[in-house]
Enzyme design. Sequence first.
Site, PDB file in Angstrom:
ATOM      1  N   LYS A 172     -13.412 -21.472   0.665  1.00  0.00           N
ATOM      2  CA  LYS A 172     -12.964 -20.352  -0.164  1.00  0.00           C
ATOM      3  C   LYS A 172     -12.446 -19.225   0.720  1.00  0.00           C
ATOM      4  O   LYS A 172     -13.023 -18.916   1.750  1.00  0.00           O
ATOM      5  CB  LYS A 172     -14.091 -19.848  -1.046  1.00  0.00           C
ATOM      6  CG  LYS A 172     -14.256 -20.632  -2.331  1.00  0.00           C
ATOM      7  CD  LYS A 172     -15.019 -19.845  -3.361  1.00  0.00           C
ATOM      8  CE  LYS A 172     -14.976 -20.554  -4.699  1.00  0.00           C
ATOM      9  NZ  LYS A 172     -15.669 -19.794  -5.758  1.00  0.00           N
ATOM     10  N   ARG A 205     -22.845 -22.627 -25.240  1.00  0.00           N
ATOM     11  CA  ARG A 205     -22.946 -23.989 -24.720  1.00  0.00           C
ATOM     12  C   ARG A 205     -24.360 -24.559 -24.893  1.00  0.00           C
ATOM     13  O   ARG A 205     -24.581 -25.738 -24.641  1.00  0.00           O
ATOM     14  CB  ARG A 205     -22.557 -24.013 -23.235  1.00  0.00           C
ATOM     15  CG  ARG A 205     -21.226 -23.360 -22.947  1.00  0.00           C
ATOM     16  CD  ARG A 205     -20.789 -23.562 -21.513  1.00  0.00           C
ATOM     17  NE  ARG A 205     -20.126 -24.841 -21.361  1.00  0.00           N
ATOM     18  CZ  ARG A 205     -19.691 -25.329 -20.197  1.00  0.00           C
ATOM     19  NH1 ARG A 205     -19.863 -24.631 -19.084  1.00  0.00           N
ATOM     20  NH2 ARG A 205     -19.090 -26.484 -20.128  1.00  0.00           N
ATOM     21  N   GLU A 255     -26.388 -24.512 -18.765  1.00  0.00           N
ATOM     22  CA  GLU A 255     -26.884 -23.613 -19.812  1.00  0.00           C
ATOM     23  C   GLU A 255     -27.899 -24.293 -20.723  1.00  0.00           C
ATOM     24  O   GLU A 255     -28.887 -23.670 -21.135  1.00  0.00           O
ATOM     25  CB  GLU A 255     -25.712 -23.090 -20.642  1.00  0.00           C
ATOM     26  CG  GLU A 255     -24.754 -22.193 -19.871  1.00  0.00           C
ATOM     27  CD  GLU A 255     -23.670 -22.945 -19.134  1.00  0.00           C
ATOM     28  OE1 GLU A 255     -22.813 -22.301 -18.492  1.00  0.00           O
ATOM     29  OE2 GLU A 255     -23.675 -24.204 -19.184  1.00  0.00           O
TER      30      GLU A 255
END
Length: 632
Positions: free
Chosen positions: A283, A397, A369
Site C-alpha cells: 500500500k 450485513r 460482521e
Amino acid sequence: MTHTLLSSIDSPADLRRLPRASLHTLARELRDCVLQNVSKTGGHLSSNLGTVELTIALHYVFNTPHDRLVWDVGHQTYPHKILTGRRERMGTLRQYGGISGFPRRDESEYDSFGTAHSSTSISAALGMALAAKLKGEDRKAVAVIGDGAMTAGMAFEALNNAGVSHGGLLADMLVVLNDNDMSISPPVGALNKYLARLMSGKFYAAAREGAKSVLKNAPPLLELARRFEEHAKGMVVPGTIFEEFGFTYVGPIDGHDLDALIPTLENLRGKKGPQFLHVVTKKGYGYKLAEADPILYHGPGKFDPAKGIAKPSAPAKPAFMHIFGQWLCDMAATDPRLVAITPAMLEGSGMVEFQRRFPQRCHDVGIAEQHAVTFAAGLACEGLKPVVAIYSTFLQRAYDQLIHDVAIQNLPVVFALDRAGLVGADGATHAGNYDIAFLRCIPNMAVLTPADENECRMALSTAYRRDHPVAVRYPRGAGAGVATDPGLPAFEWGKGEVRRRGQRIAILAFGTLLYPALAAGDKLDATVVNMRFAKPLDEALVLELARSHEAIVTVEDGCTMGGAGSAVMETLQAAGIATPVLALGLPDEFIEHGDPVKLMSMLGLDAAGIEQSVRQRFAVTKPSLVVAASAV
C-alpha cells in the site's frame, strides 16, 4: 510529471496496443496521476497507489469489458477508472455530480459490478462466469480481492461454491488475491497470519527447482517429484487451502513487477476452470510518505503531495467516534464486564485507545460482521457486557444474527452505530439511512437517537445499563459542539424533552437534526422536541403534543419509510387521533455522493428546508391552520 503516455490512453484497447516495454513508464505516470488528483479532491490513496501495476496488467491481458473484472471493496479502483475513459473526470471524484469513489455499473461499462462493501467479488465473478457458460459465451471473469476481505466468511462461501461442478459446468474464473498485509485496519485472524508468514515462499521456490532437477535427470521419477512439490508447497505456501477448494493456485508473485505479472496472467487466461493467483503488493507504493504510513494516507483530504499531510491540529469539536472511544474507556474502567468488538474498524470507530488500555477486552474480529454479532451474543450469555462498535451500513450485513442470536434471546448487547445517516463522499453504499427502520421493527430492541456529543455519551450510558439489546446511532464527524459531562449519567428511559414551547406546530426531532429543527422552530414559533428515542417512543409525549397542536412534524436523518416518523403516525393511529403529520427525512431513493452539508440542504433537512417544508404543507402564517389534503 507530464503524462505523455497516459494522455494517449482513453480505453484499455489503447493500452493493449502499447509495447510491453512502455508499460513501466505508463505505471509511473498513472501513479502520479492518482496522487495528483487525490491530493486535490481527497479520497482513497494508499490502496490505489498499491494497485497501479496490477490494474495495468489486468487490462493489458484480459479483453475488458468483454472479460469481466470485479474489484472487491472497490476503493482501489482509481487507476482502473483512469484507464477506462474517466481520466478527465478525476477532478470530480467523490463530489456531487462527479464520479464515484467506487465501481458503479451505471458509470462505466468497465465497472462490471458495483462494489463498496467487502468480500462480494468472488460470488459476483462466479455468477458472471457461469452465466457465460450457460449463454455459450467465451469470456473470463476476474475477481480482485484483498487479504483483509479474504477474512470474511462470504469469500469462503464463494470459494467453496466456485471450485465445484455446477451440473457439469466449471466456471472459467480467476481470483486474484491482492496481498498487501494491510486492509483499512491491520487484518486480523489466523488466515492472515498464515498468508503473511509465508509471503516470500523461498523454501517453496527452492523445492520447485529441486524437483525440476530431479525431473531433468530422471524422467521416470515424475510422480515422485510431483508429490514432493505438493508436499513442500503444502508446508510453506498458502496454496493448499485454495487448492482444496478446487482452484489451481499460483504464487505468490510480486504485484509491482509487470514483467512477472503479465506473463503469469497470460498463462492463466488460457486455462479452464477456477484459477487462483496470489500477488503481493505494498500500500502506498511509489510514494514514500504513504508507504511509511498507509493508514494516515488511506483516505486523506486535500493535501500538498510535496509536503505530505500536515500534522492535524486538535479539532475545534471532537467527532462522535472520539466521544464514543472516550466513553468506552471510561465505562470499562468502572465495569470489568465490558468487552468491545469491532469488525475491522478499530481506527474508524475510535477504539485505538481502548485497545491500548484494555487489550484483553478489545476484539477486532476482521471483516466478519455476522461473527461479530453472534460472538457478542455468546459473551452476553456468560454475563459479560459486550459493546459492538459498527458502522450503520455494515450492521445490515448481520441482520439475521441481530434477530436470531441477540434479539430473540433478549441479550444485553449494545450496538454503537457510527456513520448513521448520510456520510457524504462515500455515497449510497456507505450511508446509514436504514437503521431506524430495520431496528425498530425487532422485538426487544431499543433505538436511541442522541442530538449532540453530550447526549451521545449519555445515550451510551443509558443503553449500557439495560438488560436487553440497545442501539445508539450517531453520525460521522462532529456535532453541535456541546461539552460532555465527564461522568456517566443516563437519560430517563423512553422519555423525550421539550426544548422549545411554541404555537400550533410541534416539531419532533430525532438525533442531530434537533439543532436545525430548533432554528426552524424559532422562525415558525413552533414547539420543538428532542425525542431521544426512536424506540421505545415517548408515546405519552406524542399524544399530548398531538392534542395540544394542530399539526405534527417529524424530522430524522433516516429513511421516512418505516422510520421514526412512521412510528409517530402508528402511535396516533392506534390512539384514534387524526392530527396531521408531516414526516421529513430521507426519500425512497439512493442518495448520491457529495458534500454532506450540500446534500442535507438539497433534501430540505437543514433549518431553511425544514421551515420551507412546514410553510408549504401548512399555512402557518394565516390565522387558522389550513391542512393540505394529502396530510396524514
